[in-house]
Write a protein that holds these residues in place. Structure first.
Motif, PDB file in Angstrom:
ATOM      1  N   ARG A 114      34.926 -28.416   2.549  1.00 11.14           N
ATOM      2  CA  ARG A 114      35.344 -29.674   1.929  1.00 11.14           C
ATOM      3  C   ARG A 114      35.010 -30.873   2.819  1.00 11.14           C
ATOM      4  O   ARG A 114      34.757 -31.975   2.332  1.00 11.14           O
ATOM      5  CB  ARG A 114      36.845 -29.631   1.634  1.00 11.14           C
ATOM      6  N   THR A 130      35.786 -26.233  -5.988  1.00  9.48           N
ATOM      7  CA  THR A 130      36.261 -25.156  -5.121  1.00  9.48           C
ATOM      8  C   THR A 130      35.347 -25.043  -3.900  1.00  9.48           C
ATOM      9  O   THR A 130      34.128 -25.206  -4.002  1.00  9.48           O
ATOM     10  CB  THR A 130      36.290 -23.806  -5.860  1.00  9.48           C
ATOM     11  N   TYR A 131      35.962 -24.759  -2.764  1.00  9.42           N
ATOM     12  CA  TYR A 131      35.250 -24.624  -1.501  1.00  9.42           C
ATOM     13  C   TYR A 131      35.542 -23.227  -0.953  1.00  9.42           C
ATOM     14  O   TYR A 131      36.694 -22.897  -0.667  1.00  9.42           O
ATOM     15  CB  TYR A 131      35.702 -25.696  -0.507  1.00  9.42           C
ATOM     16  N   LEU A 132      34.482 -22.426  -0.820  1.00 14.15           N
ATOM     17  CA  LEU A 132      34.634 -21.031  -0.442  1.00 14.15           C
ATOM     18  C   LEU A 132      33.949 -20.762   0.890  1.00 14.15           C
ATOM     19  O   LEU A 132      32.993 -21.452   1.265  1.00 14.15           O
ATOM     20  CB  LEU A 132      34.037 -20.116  -1.513  1.00 14.15           C
ATOM     21  N   ARG A 146      32.543 -19.946 -11.327  1.00 15.83           N
ATOM     22  CA  ARG A 146      33.739 -20.678 -11.739  1.00 15.83           C
ATOM     23  C   ARG A 146      33.302 -21.971 -12.414  1.00 15.83           C
ATOM     24  O   ARG A 146      32.329 -22.591 -11.983  1.00 15.83           O
ATOM     25  CB  ARG A 146      34.629 -20.995 -10.505  1.00 15.83           C
ATOM     26  N   HIS A 202      38.656 -27.776 -11.145  1.00 14.25           N
ATOM     27  CA  HIS A 202      38.533 -28.606  -9.945  1.00 14.25           C
ATOM     28  C   HIS A 202      37.399 -28.051  -9.082  1.00 14.25           C
ATOM     29  O   HIS A 202      36.897 -26.955  -9.320  1.00 14.25           O
ATOM     30  CB  HIS A 202      39.846 -28.615  -9.159  1.00 14.25           C
ATOM     31  N   ASP A 209      31.844 -24.199  -7.785  1.00 17.11           N
ATOM     32  CA  ASP A 209      31.760 -23.991  -6.342  1.00 17.11           C
ATOM     33  C   ASP A 209      30.822 -25.027  -5.723  1.00 17.11           C
ATOM     34  O   ASP A 209      29.723 -25.266  -6.229  1.00 17.11           O
ATOM     35  CB  ASP A 209      31.246 -22.589  -6.023  1.00 17.11           C
ATOM     36  N   CYS A 239      38.022 -22.818 -14.005  1.00 16.72           N
ATOM     37  CA  CYS A 239      38.380 -23.642 -12.853  1.00 16.72           C
ATOM     38  C   CYS A 239      38.221 -25.099 -13.258  1.00 16.72           C
ATOM     39  O   CYS A 239      37.161 -25.493 -13.762  1.00 16.72           O
ATOM     40  CB  CYS A 239      37.481 -23.306 -11.658  1.00 16.72           C
ATOM     41  N   CYS A 241      32.980 -29.096 -12.737  1.00 21.28           N
ATOM     42  CA  CYS A 241      33.679 -28.326 -11.716  1.00 21.28           C
ATOM     43  C   CYS A 241      32.944 -27.021 -11.420  1.00 21.28           C
ATOM     44  O   CYS A 241      32.171 -26.515 -12.241  1.00 21.28           O
ATOM     45  CB  CYS A 241      35.105 -28.011 -12.162  1.00 21.28           C
TER      46      CYS A 241
END
Length: 380
Positions: free
Chosen positions: A210, A202-204, A313, A200, A278, A198, A276
């Motif tokens: 975000r 990441t928003y989970l 990630r 960038h 989560d 990954c 990068c």
């Protein structure tokens, strides 16, 4: 282990038949045909079966005489780790790779973990692993040079200002074959640790949204990325999407684990990578023994603080080593720094070279750049 399902569709029915007569005898031609058509059985190695088998440890009555399997000493008992499979002890600084802090969950020694298989990737698999369009990767570098000329032309000031150090874009290796080797080393390391590539943030669901990543909530020092530096960052992102990665090799060191080595000259102030992974709230990770967390936002209130977690990630940034803050020799290895920037109102973290890094030199930065004290006294 969950019990097997008792639904009709999940049940396996086995029929039994008694042999009341001699089995049918095959002639030579039939036997030859049968042997050719029957697929050969593949048997798993006993070592693979035992490595995946469940285990139970019978605990000793006392551990007062526990010794380290490596050095044979029982001193520094607070740093002795107990393997949950073989029930043997190891000092955190003696085990290889070293363990920097006491694991929260179960822990297995290197022998019980089994050696990690180094997976090799074909040319096609490497390109697919990073999601790169083949036409981009094999295109000539005219587009790259043209983009660089445009960027240099736009960045020329109309009036003279006080000279300011600006970020530089990394220079990818020109040879596509060598670039594939570099990318293959990263793909192998990520795969060995079951990490998805990954490039960038990441928003989970269940983690920080975000909308929580707002630079205005920052309580510490955060630099604002200038227009010229933002163009440099965007240029680096565009190169990565074309498969033009920074010239690094991820190698495995028996003492440090996976680490990053320069495969070409890296100039001072060059963008090495963006950190990068989560994004999550710090309070959700206070009891997490993940060794690859990075501070993203230091909120005025603790509930606002965010971290980047690269355990599921991530990219090459998670493999760059930290220095030993407790020795002069460790501090001399420092050749990168971690910088948090306000980019369009959001927090982002970049690793930047602090001096020229030469081919074959490993990359190091200070894990304790902010207020959270990471234990580095066992670092090499």
């Amino acid at each position: 282990m969950a019990p097997a399902s008792s639904s009709p569709t999940a049940q396996r029915h086995v029929g039994f038949s008694r042999r009341t007569q001699a089995p049918f005898q095959l002639n030579d031609s039939s036997r030859q045909l049968h042997d050719d058509s029957a697929p050969a059985k593949k048997y798993r190695l006993m070592s693979d079966i035992m490595a995946r088998a469940q285990y139970a440890v019978v605990e000793r009555e006392t551990y007062s005489d526990l010794l380290c399997e490596q050095c044979g000493s029982g001193e520094l008992s607070e740093e002795l780790l107990l393997c949950d499979k073989c029930d043997r002890g190891f000092h955190m600084k003696c085990v290889r790779p070293i363990v920097v802090r006491i694991p929260i969950g179960s822990w297995l020694c290197p022998k019980c973990q089994g050696g990690k298989r180094v997976r090799t990737f074909s040319q096609k698999r490497i390109i697919d692993f990073f999601g790169i369009r083949r036409s981009y990767f094999y295109a000539d570098d005219k587009s790259s040079s043209q983009d660089a000329k445009k960027r240099r032309k736009r960045s020329r000031p109309l009036v003279l200002h006080k000279k300011k150090r600006r970020l530089l874009p990394f220079v990818p290796t020109k040879d596509p074959t060598q670039r594939l080797k570099q990318m293959g080393s990263l793909a192998s390391a990520l795969t060995a640790l079951s990490i998805e590539f990954c490039d960038h943030l990441t928003y989970l669901p269940g983690m920080a949204p975000r909308s929580a990543n707002r630079a205005e909530l920052e309580n510490g020092d955060m630099q604002i990325l200038s227009k010229e530096d933002l163009e440099t960052v965007e240029h680096c992102i565009a190169m990565s999407k074309r498969g033009e990665f920074p010239p690094f090799m991820v190698i495995y060191d028996s003492c440090q684990g996976y680490t990053v080595e320069a495969d070409d000259l890296i100039k001072d102030m060059t963008i090495v990578a963006e950190y990068c992974g989560d994004v999550d709230y710090l309070h959700n990770r206070e009891r997490d023994d993940c060794d690859s967390m990075m501070t993203l936002l230091l909120g005025r209130e603790s509930s606002q603080s965010l971290v980047i977690c690269a355990d599921k990630r991530g990219n090459i940034a998670r493999f760059i080593s930290g220095i030993n803050n407790h020795t002069q020799e460790g501090r001399k290895k420092l050749n990168c720094k971690c910088v948090r920037y306000n980019v369009g109102g959001e927090c982002r973290v970049f690793l930047v070279a602090t001096r020229d890094i030469y081919k074959g030199e490993r990359l190091y930065y200070d894990y304790n750049g902010y207020e959270y004290h990471y234990p580095t006294h066992h670092f090499v």
